[in-house]
Scaffold this motif. Structure first.
Motif, PDB file in Angstrom:
ATOM      1  N   ASP A  17      60.543  59.226   6.100  1.00 53.91           N
ATOM      2  CA  ASP A  17      60.622  58.138   7.086  1.00 53.91           C
ATOM      3  C   ASP A  17      61.171  56.836   6.499  1.00 53.91           C
ATOM      4  O   ASP A  17      62.054  56.206   7.091  1.00 53.91           O
ATOM      5  N   ALA A  18      60.671  56.423   5.361  1.00 47.64           N
ATOM      6  CA  ALA A  18      61.122  55.152   4.774  1.00 47.64           C
ATOM      7  C   ALA A  18      62.594  55.224   4.385  1.00 47.64           C
ATOM      8  O   ALA A  18      63.343  54.259   4.602  1.00 47.64           O
ATOM      9  N   ALA A  19      63.026  56.354   3.852  1.00 48.02           N
ATOM     10  CA  ALA A  19      64.433  56.502   3.463  1.00 48.02           C
ATOM     11  C   ALA A  19      65.343  56.446   4.682  1.00 48.02           C
ATOM     12  O   ALA A  19      66.379  55.759   4.657  1.00 48.02           O
ATOM     13  N   ALA A  21      64.696  55.035   7.623  1.00 55.30           N
ATOM     14  CA  ALA A  21      64.659  53.675   8.171  1.00 55.30           C
ATOM     15  C   ALA A  21      65.591  52.770   7.369  1.00 55.30           C
ATOM     16  O   ALA A  21      66.350  51.975   7.944  1.00 55.30           O
ATOM     17  N   ALA A  22      65.580  52.902   6.061  1.00 55.83           N
ATOM     18  CA  ALA A  22      66.454  52.086   5.212  1.00 55.83           C
ATOM     19  C   ALA A  22      67.922  52.422   5.454  1.00 55.83           C
ATOM     20  O   ALA A  22      68.769  51.520   5.506  1.00 55.83           O
ATOM     21  N   ILE A  23      68.233  53.700   5.623  1.00 56.67           N
ATOM     22  CA  ILE A  23      69.620  54.107   5.891  1.00 56.67           C
ATOM     23  C   ILE A  23      70.095  53.501   7.204  1.00 56.67           C
ATOM     24  O   ILE A  23      71.176  52.912   7.278  1.00 56.67           O
ATOM     25  N   ILE A  24      69.296  53.640   8.244  1.00 53.88           N
ATOM     26  CA  ILE A  24      69.683  53.106   9.556  1.00 53.88           C
ATOM     27  C   ILE A  24      69.873  51.600   9.478  1.00 53.88           C
ATOM     28  O   ILE A  24      70.861  51.058   9.985  1.00 53.88           O
ATOM     29  N   GLU A  54      57.786  65.862  18.701  1.00 50.60           N
ATOM     30  CA  GLU A  54      57.500  66.176  20.105  1.00 50.60           C
ATOM     31  C   GLU A  54      58.267  67.428  20.539  1.00 50.60           C
ATOM     32  O   GLU A  54      59.284  67.783  19.931  1.00 50.60           O
ATOM     33  N   PRO A  55      57.815  68.093  21.621  1.00 49.40           N
ATOM     34  CA  PRO A  55      58.553  69.264  22.117  1.00 49.40           C
ATOM     35  C   PRO A  55      60.011  68.914  22.462  1.00 49.40           C
ATOM     36  O   PRO A  55      60.286  67.817  22.964  1.00 49.40           O
ATOM     37  N   ARG A  56      60.911  69.828  22.165  1.00 50.20           N
ATOM     38  CA  ARG A  56      62.345  69.707  22.441  1.00 50.20           C
ATOM     39  C   ARG A  56      62.985  68.534  21.687  1.00 50.20           C
ATOM     40  O   ARG A  56      63.981  67.978  22.125  1.00 50.20           O
ATOM     41  N   HIS A  57      62.437  68.168  20.570  1.00 47.22           N
ATOM     42  CA  HIS A  57      62.962  67.134  19.675  1.00 47.22           C
ATOM     43  C   HIS A  57      63.213  67.775  18.311  1.00 47.22           C
ATOM     44  O   HIS A  57      62.436  68.642  17.886  1.00 47.22           O
ATOM     45  N   ALA A  58      64.234  67.341  17.623  1.00 50.85           N
ATOM     46  CA  ALA A  58      64.480  67.780  16.242  1.00 50.85           C
ATOM     47  C   ALA A  58      65.238  66.674  15.519  1.00 50.85           C
ATOM     48  O   ALA A  58      66.130  66.051  16.101  1.00 50.85           O
ATOM     49  N   TYR A  59      64.874  66.441  14.284  1.00 52.85           N
ATOM     50  CA  TYR A  59      65.610  65.491  13.452  1.00 52.85           C
ATOM     51  C   TYR A  59      65.779  66.128  12.083  1.00 52.85           C
ATOM     52  O   TYR A  59      64.848  66.717  11.536  1.00 52.85           O
ATOM     53  N   PHE A  60      67.002  66.005  11.570  1.00 58.85           N
ATOM     54  CA  PHE A  60      67.360  66.603  10.294  1.00 58.85           C
ATOM     55  C   PHE A  60      67.842  65.522   9.334  1.00 58.85           C
ATOM     56  O   PHE A  60      68.397  64.512   9.761  1.00 58.85           O
ATOM     57  N   VAL A  61      67.631  65.765   8.059  1.00 58.88           N
ATOM     58  CA  VAL A  61      68.158  64.863   7.039  1.00 58.88           C
ATOM     59  C   VAL A  61      69.128  65.625   6.153  1.00 58.88           C
ATOM     60  O   VAL A  61      69.019  66.836   5.986  1.00 58.88           O
ATOM     61  N   VAL A  62      70.077  64.875   5.611  1.00 58.25           N
ATOM     62  CA  VAL A  62      70.976  65.386   4.583  1.00 58.25           C
ATOM     63  C   VAL A  62      70.407  64.906   3.266  1.00 58.25           C
ATOM     64  O   VAL A  62      70.139  63.705   3.097  1.00 58.25           O
TER      65      VAL A  62
END
Length: 167
Positions: A17-19, A21-24, A54-62
C-alpha cells in the motif's frame, strides 16, 4: 507476455500500500494531475489492498527485484448497471515504462475483468498521457465522447471504452 529480468505482476498485498501510494503521488504531478478530481486526492490511494479486496475488484502490482514499480486494477464502474468495469489507477514509475509492463498489466486487468463477468471496460485519462493512450488503443479501447458512470475524476478529459467480448 514475458517481462524482463526479475519483473513480475502479482495481486497487491497489504505491505504494498505505501509503495503504491508513493508511486501514484509521484506520477500524477508529472502529468499535471494535482488537486481535486484526480487519484492523487482519492483517499483509497492509501489503502489500495483493502479497497480492491471487495467482490469484482482486482489490483495488481509490477514488481522488479522485490520492489514495486507500478500497478493497475479493475473495479465496477460507479453509477453503472454492473456490466461495466473501470480500469483504475494504472501508474508506473519511469523505470517500468517501455519494458512491456504496461501491456502485461493490461492483459492481467482485462483477464480479471472478464473473469468477473464484465461486458465492457471503461477508463478515464487526461491529455498528455500519450504513451498510456497508445497502450489503451493497442489494447482495443476506443475513444468515446464523454464520461460514463460516477467516477469522481472531474479532472480527466479523455475517455475510452472496450468491449470485453473481443479478445
Amino acid at each position: 507476455m514475458a517481462l524482463p529480468g526479475n519483473t513480475s505482476i502479482r495481486p497487491i498485498h497489504l505491505d504494498d500500500d505505501a509503495a503504491m501510494a508513493a508511486i501514484i503521488r509521484t506520477v500524477m504531478p508529472e502529468f499535471g494531475a494535482t488537486g481535486c478530481g484526480f487519484a492523487i486526492s482519492d483517499p483509497e490511494v492509501d489503502w489500495m489492498s483493502r479497497a480492491y479486496a471487495e467482490p469484482r475488484h482486482a489490483y495488481f502490482v509490477v514488481e522488479r527485484d522485490g520492489r514495486v514499480i507500478g500497478g493497475a486494477g479493475v473495479a465496477p464502474l460507479a453509477g453503472d448497471d454492473g456490466d461495466t468495469c473501470e480500469l483504475r489507477k494504472m501508474y508506473f514509475l519511469p523505470e517500468a515504462r517501455g519494458s512491456g509492463a504496461g501491456a502485461a498489466m493490461m492483459a492481467a486487468c482485462l483477464e480479471a475483468a472478464r473473469s468477473f463477468g464484465f461486458r465492457q471496460c471503461y477508463l478515464e485519462t487526461l491529455t498528455g498521457m500519450d504513451a498510456a493512450m497508445r497502450l489503451y488503443e493497442r489494447s482495443g479501447f476506443r475513444r468515446i465522447d464523454g464520461p460514463m458512470g460516477a467516477t469522481g475524476h472531474g479532472g480527466c478529459n479523455t475517455f475510452y471504452l472496450l468491449d470485453l467480448a473481443s479478445p
